[in-house]
Structures are given as structure tokens and as C-alpha cells.
Design a protein around this motif. Structure first.
Motif, PDB file in Angstrom:
ATOM      1  N   CYS A 268      30.628 -11.159 -11.964  1.00  0.00           N
ATOM      2  CA  CYS A 268      31.873 -11.400 -10.470  1.00  0.00           C
ATOM      3  C   CYS A 268      33.352 -11.067 -11.227  1.00  0.00           C
ATOM      4  O   CYS A 268      34.197 -10.602 -10.691  1.00  0.00           O
ATOM      5  CB  CYS A 268      31.390 -12.133  -8.943  1.00  0.00           C
TER       6      CYS A 268
ATOM      7  N   TYR B  83      32.170 -16.752  -5.403  1.00  0.00           N
ATOM      8  CA  TYR B  83      31.271 -15.415  -4.701  1.00  0.00           C
ATOM      9  C   TYR B  83      30.215 -14.999  -4.449  1.00  0.00           C
ATOM     10  O   TYR B  83      29.996 -14.377  -3.516  1.00  0.00           O
ATOM     11  CB  TYR B  83      32.371 -13.985  -5.597  1.00  0.00           C
ATOM     12  N   CYS B  84      29.081 -15.150  -5.146  1.00  0.00           N
ATOM     13  CA  CYS B  84      27.682 -14.592  -4.781  1.00  0.00           C
ATOM     14  C   CYS B  84      26.855 -15.337  -5.085  1.00  0.00           C
ATOM     15  O   CYS B  84      25.876 -15.796  -4.690  1.00  0.00           O
ATOM     16  CB  CYS B  84      27.247 -14.216  -5.850  1.00  0.00           C
TER      17      CYS B  84
ATOM     18  N   CYS C  21      30.728 -16.243 -11.956  1.00  0.00           N
ATOM     19  CA  CYS C  21      29.689 -15.457 -12.972  1.00  0.00           C
ATOM     20  C   CYS C  21      30.142 -13.976 -13.418  1.00  0.00           C
ATOM     21  O   CYS C  21      31.631 -13.911 -13.052  1.00  0.00           O
ATOM     22  CB  CYS C  21      28.521 -15.187 -11.999  1.00  0.00           C
TER      23      CYS C  21
ATOM     24  N   ARG D  39      23.240 -12.415  -2.545  1.00  0.00           N
ATOM     25  CA  ARG D  39      24.449 -12.160  -2.943  1.00  0.00           C
ATOM     26  C   ARG D  39      25.812 -12.351  -2.732  1.00  0.00           C
ATOM     27  O   ARG D  39      26.778 -12.765  -2.370  1.00  0.00           O
ATOM     28  CB  ARG D  39      24.454 -11.414  -4.735  1.00  0.00           C
TER      29      ARG D  39
ATOM     30  N   CYS E  27      28.739 -20.336  -8.568  1.00  0.00           N
ATOM     31  CA  CYS E  27      29.822 -18.349  -8.630  1.00  0.00           C
ATOM     32  C   CYS E  27      30.503 -18.663  -7.510  1.00  0.00           C
ATOM     33  O   CYS E  27      30.069 -18.678  -6.108  1.00  0.00           O
ATOM     34  CB  CYS E  27      29.274 -17.738  -8.294  1.00  0.00           C
TER      35      CYS E  27
HETATM   36 ZN   LIG Z   1      29.565 -13.646  -9.135  1.00  0.00          ZN
END
Ligand SMILES: [Zn+2]
Length: 246
Positions: free
Chosen positions: A51, A13-14, A48, A117, A11
Motif C-alpha cells: 500500500c 489501508y488493507c 504495509c 484486503r 496496515c
Molecule cells: Zn496495505
């Protein structure tokens, strides 16, 4: 696409396992950006499920904006667990019975993962064969009177030990003082000093049967007029001016 294999299926983002693609901008707004020529990234971003869901209703058309939104929602959703993780020392857990210890450990672990995260830095990626490695995650270094830390738990542990402020108290003060450790520590020590000041004034007030508010006011006035004056000296002066004479 990530440039390094270790980041494939991650992911953006995290850092969790990616199972979806977040479209930047959202598909239903693509037409708008194409027609108006407003700035938009037109990326398909590995994400993910969580997110992806965080960003479902978001209209941002730039990757950096979506990183901010995803992080903010992640932080909010797991705020309690993150707080538990930041305030507890695993060694302290041994003081609790088995059941409580187990549930606290689970909370701490969830907090630790969530914190990682939130702090996860996006990977370097390629778009149409061109490499991009802008870092969208703000590196907000935390400073404790000049000592710098990247992570809050380390900064908190250091500040709490070095400046003798209980962790939970310091964490609250940190939030109350605009996420600033220096001001939080100062506020704590001012509070302690103020309490000691009041305590001494209260004893004096009992001893001489005088109104506490009056004593505090006069003592502060004397100390304001003369920077060098200690509280003891101010109380002596008060005694000689207002009590001895009468
Ligand atoms: Zn994520």
C-alpha cells in the motif's frame, strides 16, 4: 495509532502487517499545506509495503482520499485473481487434474486474500489522544431484488442460484449494467426470451419459406399493437394475413 491492540502494526489501508508509515500529505508537499492552509490531515499512517508503494506518487492530503487510491490500485492489481475467486466454487475443483487443481487453488486463495484486503475496513484510531472512528471504506451494499449482501461472492452465488444465471455470465452482465444485479438478471432473461422468440420465428420462416427478418418485424409489430398477443397468436395472424390469402 490504533486504539485496539489487535490492530497494532496493521496496515490502515488493507489490514496486512504494517512495515512502513505513509505520510498524509506526502512530506514534500507538507510545506505547501502549511503555507497555504489548504486542508490536510498531517497523519503518519501505518501501512504495509504494498500500500505504501501504491501511494508513493499520490498527492492526496486527506486520509479518506488515500484510502480510495490504495483500494483502487489493490483492486486493479489483483483483478484477475479476485475474479477467479468470485467465479469458482471450490467443489468444482475436483474435476481437474492435480497440477491444474493446485494452480487454480493458489489463484483462488490469492483472490480471496486480495478481496478481503480491498474490503478491509479501517480500524478505529487516535490522533494526539483524540479518538477518531470515521469509516473511510464505503459500505457498498449489494442488492439482488431486495436481498442485501455486503460481499460480492455471496451476492453472486445467491443471484446465480435463485435466478438461474451462470456465474461467469452474470458477473459479466453485472459489470456491463453499472454494477447492478437486478438489471443484469433482467438482461439475461431478456436475452433468453429473445433467443426463444427468434427460434420460433426461424421455424415458422422455414416452414412457410418466408424471410426471417420480415417475420420478426411483423410479429413484433403485432405484439406491440396488442399487449395481450402471444407470439403464437401473432404468427397465426401473420399466416392468415400474409400467407393464406396469397
Ligand atoms: Zn496495505
Amino acid at each position: 495509532m490504533a486504539t485496539q491492540s489487535e490492530h497494532f502494526n496493521t496496515c490502515f489501508y488493507c489490514g496486512c502487517i504494517a512495515t512502513e508509515y505513509d505520510l498524509v500529505p506526502p512530506l514534500k508537499l507538507a510545506e505547501f499545506y502549511l503555507t497555504t492552509g489548504e486542508e490536510a490531515d498531517f497523519y503518519e499512517v501505518p501501512s504495509c509495503k504494498e500500500c505504501f508503494d501504491f501511494l508513493k506518487v499520490d498527492k492526496s492530503a486527506l486520509l479518506g482520499q488515500r484510502v480510495d487510491v490504495a483500494k483502487a490500485k489493490l483492486k486493479k492489481k489483483y483483478a484477475k485473481a479476485i475474479r477467479v475467486f468470485q467465479l469458482w466454487d471450490p467443489d468444482e475443483l475436483n474435476d481437474f487434474d492435480y497440477n491444474l487443481k493446485t494452480s487454480l487453488s493458489a489463484g483462488i486463495q490469492l483472490g480471496e486474500e486480495s478481496y478481503a484486503r480491498v474490503k478491509n475496513k479501517n480500524f478505529i484510531f487516535e490522533v494526539d489522544g483524540q479518538k477518531r472512528h470515521a469509516n473511510y471504506v464505503k459500505a457498498d451494499k449489494l442488492s439482488v431484488f431486495g436481498e442485501e449482501f455486503e460481499f460480492f461472492p455471496e451476492a453472486l452465488a445467491y443471484a446465480s442460484k435463485a435466478y438461474r444465471v451462470p456465474k461467469a455470465k452474470l458477473s459479466d452482465l453485472f459489470a456491463e449494467h453499472g454494477n447492478d444485479f437486478d438489471n443484469a438478471i433482467k438482461a439475461f432473461h431478456d436475452e433468453v426470451e429473445e433467443k426463444a422468440f427468434e427460434k420460433q420465428c426461424r421455424e415458422f420462416s422455414k416452414q412457410h419459406k418466408l424471410n426471417l427478418g420480415f417475420i420478426i418485424r411483423i410479429a413484433k409489430l403485432y405484439m406491440k399493437q396488442d399487449d395481450e398477443l402471444t407470439l403464437e397468436a401473432a404468427l397465426v395472424k401473420l399466416y392468415e394475413t400474409h400467407i393464406k390469402k396469397s
